[in-house]
Design an enzyme around this catalytic site. Structure first.
Site, PDB file in Angstrom:
ATOM      1  N   THR A 191       0.826  -1.218   0.000  1.00 23.43           N
ATOM      2  CA  THR A 191       0.000   0.000   0.000  1.00 23.43           C
ATOM      3  C   THR A 191       0.849   1.253   0.000  1.00 23.43           C
ATOM      4  OG1 THR A 191      -1.842  -1.049   1.120  1.00 23.43           O
ATOM      5  CG2 THR A 191      -1.668   1.314   1.386  1.00 23.43           C
ATOM      6  N   SER A 205       1.507  -7.430  -1.231  1.00 27.48           N
ATOM      7  CA  SER A 205       2.202  -8.482  -0.486  1.00 27.48           C
ATOM      8  C   SER A 205       1.435  -9.803  -0.473  1.00 27.48           C
ATOM      9  CB  SER A 205       2.548  -8.029   0.926  1.00 27.48           C
ATOM     10  OG  SER A 205       1.427  -8.030   1.751  1.00 27.48           O
ATOM     11  N   THR A 215       1.532  -4.624   4.120  1.00 32.54           N
ATOM     12  CA  THR A 215       1.346  -5.042   5.521  1.00 32.54           C
ATOM     13  C   THR A 215       0.742  -6.441   5.642  1.00 32.54           C
ATOM     14  OG1 THR A 215      -0.826  -4.003   5.602  1.00 32.54           O
ATOM     15  CG2 THR A 215       1.055  -2.674   6.341  1.00 32.54           C
ATOM     16  N   ASP A 216       0.027  -6.892   4.588  1.00 32.78           N
ATOM     17  CA  ASP A 216      -0.753  -8.128   4.746  1.00 32.78           C
ATOM     18  C   ASP A 216       0.100  -9.352   5.060  1.00 32.78           C
ATOM     19  OD1 ASP A 216      -2.965  -6.617   4.284  1.00 32.78           O
ATOM     20  OD2 ASP A 216      -3.260  -7.255   2.208  1.00 32.78           O
TER      21      ASP A 216
HETATM   22  N1  ASP Z   1      -2.741  -5.346   0.286  1.00 34.96           N
HETATM   23  C1  ASP Z   1      -1.662  -4.518   0.779  1.00 34.96           C
HETATM   24  C2  ASP Z   1      -0.387  -5.351   0.797  1.00 34.96           C
HETATM   25  O1  ASP Z   1      -0.205  -6.122   1.698  1.00 34.96           O
HETATM   26  C3  ASP Z   1      -1.973  -3.996   2.132  1.00 34.96           C
HETATM   27  C4  ASP Z   1      -0.944  -3.069   2.730  1.00 34.96           C
HETATM   28  O2  ASP Z   1       0.148  -2.896   2.271  1.00 34.96           O
HETATM   29  O3  ASP Z   1      -1.282  -2.449   3.780  1.00 34.96           O
HETATM   30  O4  ASP Z   1       0.401  -5.249  -0.115  1.00 34.96           O
END
Ligand code: ASP
Length: 331
Positions: free
Chosen positions: A12, A55, A86-87
């Site tokens: 993100t 991710s 973050t995922d």
């Molecule tokens: N879908 C995103 C990822 O994990 C979520 C994030 O980065 O917060 O790449």
């Protein structure tokens, strides 16, 4: 001034809405740095674009890619910051904790819940804190820096899908915190953290079987062709339904006697398993060669098994490696 390498992987933090409105990685590592000019006052930064992935699409292949990039540049830099979605950040952090051991130099993962181009983003603060920690003398090893917390890679979990305080350190103290921009370290590197040890081979053949009430034991027969290890996520302190004469117990016994690994863990987030408490646990614990994950996080259990299986074919050696604590992953 310390020299820190930025490894960008997507997430993100680097995303923009595409034509259909859904977020996808589109911002380069250099653009990320341009958004936060004050980083130049913290350390000297060189950026490398490794991936531009959500991710959800990161896995063992990319973990090896990140660890190789760090190994190849280890002598040139004082530390590394990886921007990451973050995922699955906790999986990557756990995997890197096994693949890069005894590193006095910090390997820091960070990201954000909102994209860096948004006004109300958490990306700026997370980046400033990640580089501030990475450039500090108390920094060491693989850590996640997020929302004013520094968390051991082997202990981190994503606990919120939307809020800024997305990560927690599970059943272990935080390495450091930021209070009013001041870094307060609680854990410092041990003397072991001097000579880094890289191991870049992983075996992905690990399956997680989450028990549900009424689960059918024939699931095991489907796992044989593709998997060498199974994690059985039980209820509470752990155990196996069906009793001493149950089909599930015989299935696990057969699995173990084929030279594969079985690890009992729990679906409960805190305090871990203890198969010695109940009869349903005792029957599992007495299976020859069975392993117990105790208070390890699910991310650490899976990635440690991949690392262990990548290191040895011998089930006894694999069990010994799994049970040896690494970066406080098991207490
Ligand atoms: N879908 C995103 C990822 O994990 C979520 C994030 O980065 O917060 O790449």
């Amino acid at each position: 001034m310390k020299r820190i390498m930025l490894l960008a992987t997507g997430g993100t933090i680097a995303s923009k809405p595409s034509e259909n409105g859904a977020l996808a990685p589109a911002i380069s590592a250099d653009e990320i740095l341009e958004f936060v000019p004050e980083l130049k006052d913290i350390c000297h930064i060189e950026a490398m674009e490794l991936y531009d992935l959500d991710s959800t699409d990161m896995g063992p292949e990319q973990w090896i890619g990140i660890a190789s990039a760090i190994r190849d540049n280890y002598d040139e830099f004082d530390g590394f910051v990886i921007t990451h979605g973050t995922d699955t950040m906790a999986y990557t952090a756990s995997a890197l904790s096994y693949m890069i051991q005894h590193s006095r130099k910090p390997v820091i993962l960070t990201g954000s819940q909102k994209s860096i181009y948004k006004r109300d983003t958490d990306a700026r603060r997370n980046l400033i804190q990640a580089f501030t920690y990475a450039a500090s003398d108390s920094a060491f090893g693989v850590q996640i820096v997020f929302d004013s917390k520094v968390i051991l890679g082997s202990r981190a979990r994503k606990v919120r899908s939307k809020s800024f305080n997305a990560f927690s350190s599970i059943d272990y103290p935080e390495t450091a915190v930021f209070r009013d921009e001041r870094l307060i370290p609680f854990l410092r590197p041990s003397e072991e953290e001097d000579e880094p040890c890289f191991s870049l081979k992983l075996d992905e053949r690990v399956f997680v079987l989450r028990l549900i009430p009424g689960i059918k034991p024939d699931i095991f027969s489907m796992l044989y062709p593709s998997y060498r290890a199974v994690v059985i996520e039980g209820f509470g302190v752990g155990g196996l339904p069906g009793g001493e004469k149950g089909e599930l117990l015989s299935s696990v016994r057969r699995w173990l006697s084929s030279g594969r690994l079985a690890v009992f863990s729990t679906q409960v987030w805190h305090e871990g398993s203890d198969l010695s408490v109940y009869e349903v646990g005792r029957i599992a614990r007495e299976l020859p060669g069975v392993l117990e994950a105790r208070d390890m996080t699910p991310e650490s259990i899976v990635t440690k098994l991949m690392w262990v299986l990548g290191k040895t074919e011998d089930p006894n050696e694999a069990r010994r490696l799994f049970e040896t604590p690494i970066m406080h992953d098991i207490l």
